[in-house]
Design a protein around this motif. Structure first.
Motif, PDB file in Angstrom:
ATOM      1  N   MET A  76      74.828   9.635  14.968  1.00 24.91           N
ATOM      2  CA  MET A  76      74.767  11.465  13.829  1.00 24.91           C
ATOM      3  C   MET A  76      75.822  12.453  12.919  1.00 24.91           C
ATOM      4  N   VAL A  77      75.075  12.290  11.241  1.00 25.03           N
ATOM      5  CA  VAL A  77      75.757  14.146  10.141  1.00 25.03           C
ATOM      6  C   VAL A  77      75.666  14.526  10.738  1.00 25.03           C
ATOM      7  N   GLU A  78      76.185  14.911  10.234  1.00 23.55           N
ATOM      8  CA  GLU A  78      76.027  16.734  10.495  1.00 23.55           C
ATOM      9  C   GLU A  78      76.510  17.537   8.729  1.00 23.55           C
ATOM     10  N   PHE A  79      75.615  18.378   8.788  1.00 25.64           N
ATOM     11  CA  PHE A  79      75.977  17.999   7.130  1.00 25.64           C
ATOM     12  C   PHE A  79      77.026  19.876   7.067  1.00 25.64           C
ATOM     13  N   PRO A  80      77.202  20.239   5.787  1.00 27.21           N
ATOM     14  CA  PRO A  80      78.101  21.272   6.158  1.00 27.21           C
ATOM     15  C   PRO A  80      77.282  22.393   6.106  1.00 27.21           C
ATOM     16  N   ASP A  81      75.785  22.367   5.809  1.00 30.95           N
ATOM     17  CA  ASP A  81      74.824  24.003   6.756  1.00 30.95           C
ATOM     18  C   ASP A  81      74.448  23.569   7.917  1.00 30.95           C
ATOM     19  N   GLY A  82      74.903  22.249   8.969  1.00 29.98           N
ATOM     20  CA  GLY A  82      75.131  22.512  10.278  1.00 29.98           C
ATOM     21  C   GLY A  82      73.881  21.475  10.250  1.00 29.98           C
ATOM     22  N   THR A  83      72.979  20.653   9.728  1.00 33.93           N
ATOM     23  CA  THR A  83      71.890  20.241   9.181  1.00 33.93           C
ATOM     24  C   THR A  83      71.841  18.856  10.416  1.00 33.93           C
ATOM     25  N   ARG A  84      71.822  18.250  10.849  1.00 34.77           N
ATOM     26  CA  ARG A  84      72.081  17.112  11.289  1.00 34.77           C
ATOM     27  C   ARG A  84      71.028  15.771  10.901  1.00 34.77           C
ATOM     28  N   VAL A  85      71.087  14.338  10.860  1.00 34.67           N
ATOM     29  CA  VAL A  85      69.905  13.706  10.290  1.00 34.67           C
ATOM     30  C   VAL A  85      71.272  12.427  11.301  1.00 34.67           C
ATOM     31  N   ASP A  86      70.017  11.187  11.304  1.00 25.04           N
ATOM     32  CA  ASP A  86      70.674   9.957  12.113  1.00 25.04           C
ATOM     33  C   ASP A  86      70.296   9.130  11.161  1.00 25.04           C
ATOM     34  N   GLY A  87      70.922   8.463  10.171  1.00 22.28           N
ATOM     35  CA  GLY A  87      71.346   8.012   9.432  1.00 22.28           C
ATOM     36  C   GLY A  87      71.100   5.597  10.155  1.00 22.28           C
ATOM     37  N   ARG A  88      70.642   5.137   9.927  1.00 25.07           N
ATOM     38  CA  ARG A  88      70.560   3.570  10.209  1.00 25.07           C
ATOM     39  C   ARG A  88      69.880   2.242   9.749  1.00 25.07           C
ATOM     40  N   GLY A  89      70.041   1.362   9.972  1.00 21.86           N
ATOM     41  CA  GLY A  89      69.282   0.629   9.291  1.00 21.86           C
ATOM     42  C   GLY A  89      68.745  -0.432  10.433  1.00 21.86           C
ATOM     43  N   LEU A  90      67.456  -0.631  10.417  1.00 23.49           N
ATOM     44  CA  LEU A  90      65.834  -1.263  10.907  1.00 23.49           C
ATOM     45  C   LEU A  90      66.231  -2.415  11.303  1.00 23.49           C
ATOM     46  N   ARG A  91      67.433  -2.824  10.916  1.00 21.58           N
ATOM     47  CA  ARG A  91      67.576  -4.567  12.016  1.00 21.58           C
ATOM     48  C   ARG A  91      68.589  -4.547  13.045  1.00 21.58           C
ATOM     49  N   ARG A  92      68.774  -3.767  13.184  1.00 24.01           N
ATOM     50  CA  ARG A  92      69.951  -3.356  14.781  1.00 24.01           C
ATOM     51  C   ARG A  92      68.386  -2.712  15.345  1.00 24.01           C
ATOM     52  N   PRO A  93      68.826  -2.681  16.262  1.00 22.96           N
ATOM     53  CA  PRO A  93      67.361  -2.272  17.523  1.00 22.96           C
ATOM     54  C   PRO A  93      68.540  -0.505  17.224  1.00 22.96           C
ATOM     55  N   ARG A  94      67.470   0.516  18.099  1.00 28.08           N
ATOM     56  CA  ARG A  94      67.275   1.717  17.777  1.00 28.08           C
ATOM     57  C   ARG A  94      68.323   2.158  19.112  1.00 28.08           C
ATOM     58  N   PRO A  95      69.390   3.141  18.491  1.00 28.48           N
ATOM     59  CA  PRO A  95      70.825   3.502  19.313  1.00 28.48           C
ATOM     60  C   PRO A  95      69.855   4.336  21.187  1.00 28.48           C
ATOM     61  N   ASP A  96      70.174   3.971  21.861  1.00 31.88           N
ATOM     62  CA  ASP A  96      70.242   4.816  23.473  1.00 31.88           C
ATOM     63  C   ASP A  96      70.060   5.952  23.184  1.00 31.88           C
ATOM     64  N   GLY A  97      68.915   7.000  24.055  1.00 31.05           N
ATOM     65  CA  GLY A  97      68.672   8.594  23.658  1.00 31.05           C
ATOM     66  C   GLY A  97      67.408   8.935  23.213  1.00 31.05           C
ATOM     67  N   PRO A  98      67.317  10.056  22.631  1.00 25.52           N
ATOM     68  CA  PRO A  98      66.010  10.665  22.358  1.00 25.52           C
ATOM     69  C   PRO A  98      65.711   9.911  21.295  1.00 25.52           C
ATOM     70  N   GLU A  99      64.223   9.744  21.203  1.00 25.75           N
ATOM     71  CA  GLU A  99      63.379   9.328  20.331  1.00 25.75           C
ATOM     72  C   GLU A  99      63.542  10.710  19.201  1.00 25.75           C
ATOM     73  N   PRO A 100      63.977  10.332  18.028  1.00 23.47           N
ATOM     74  CA  PRO A 100      63.732  11.278  17.112  1.00 23.47           C
ATOM     75  C   PRO A 100      62.321  12.156  16.493  1.00 23.47           C
ATOM     76  N   ASP A 101      61.981  13.151  16.167  1.00 24.54           N
ATOM     77  CA  ASP A 101      60.125  14.416  15.386  1.00 24.54           C
ATOM     78  C   ASP A 101      60.064  13.715  15.057  1.00 24.54           C
ATOM     79  N   PHE A 102      60.996  13.667  13.778  1.00 21.12           N
ATOM     80  CA  PHE A 102      60.427  12.255  12.839  1.00 21.12           C
ATOM     81  C   PHE A 102      61.195  11.775  12.188  1.00 21.12           C
ATOM     82  N   GLY A 103      60.620  10.756  11.148  1.00 21.54           N
ATOM     83  CA  GLY A 103      62.082  10.011  10.738  1.00 21.54           C
ATOM     84  C   GLY A 103      61.196   9.850   9.136  1.00 21.54           C
ATOM     85  N   LEU A 104      62.299   9.539   8.352  1.00 19.18           N
ATOM     86  CA  LEU A 104      62.010   9.143   6.512  1.00 19.18           C
ATOM     87  C   LEU A 104      62.339   7.094   6.722  1.00 19.18           C
TER      88      LEU A 104
END
Length: 140
Positions: free
Chosen positions: A1-29
């Motif tokens: 999870m990256v928190e940007f200077p304006d307070g927004t947060r975005v998860d970044g990852r590689g699809l080749r690895r399993p999704r991390p534990d925790g709640p699913e995102p509401d949206f993905g790009l």
């Protein structure tokens, strides 16, 4: 999870690895070609969009990519979102750097900021670094 200077947060990852534990995102790009969609897109059960973006290169439809990145930033203000490509560094890092610009990081510092806060190899190629600058120039 990256928190940007304006307070927004975005998860970044590689699809080749399993999704991390925790709640699913509401949206993905997701960033990749049809091959990546066929191989890894079937496991994505939440709302999402794809940007056609070949590995180590640039999006095939830059204006569409810019609009989707800006929309992801808006969603990140109120939703749990993620961005991912196959490896999670080059294309995902490029989008993270663009999100950094949208959150107030100067364009000339966005790649370094992203490497410090997201992934040390983020934005892998010279043309991806140039695309971050081009993204910033075309924001108005």
């Amino acid at each position: 999870m990256v928190e940007f200077p304006d307070g927004t947060r975005v998860d970044g990852r590689g699809l080749r690895r399993p999704r991390p534990d925790g709640p699913e995102p509401d949206f993905g790009l997701y960033l990749g070609t049809g091959r990546l969609r066929r191989k890894h897109g079937g496991g994505i059960s939440w709302p999402h969009e794809w940007v056609t973006w070949p590995d180590f290169l640039l999006p095939t439809r830059p204006a569409d990519a810019r609009e989707k990145i800006k929309a992801l930033h808006e969603r990140a203000k109120t939703e749990k979102v993620e961005v991912a490509c196959y490896g999670g560094a080059g294309r995902t890092g490029t989008v993270m750097a663009c999100l950094a610009v949208l959150s107030g990081v100067p364009a000339e510092e966005a790649v370094a900021w992203t490497r410090q806060h997201y992934h040390e190899r983020a934005v892998e190629t010279p043309w991806q670094r140039g695309w971050v600058k081009s993204f910033a120039e075309q924001l108005d």
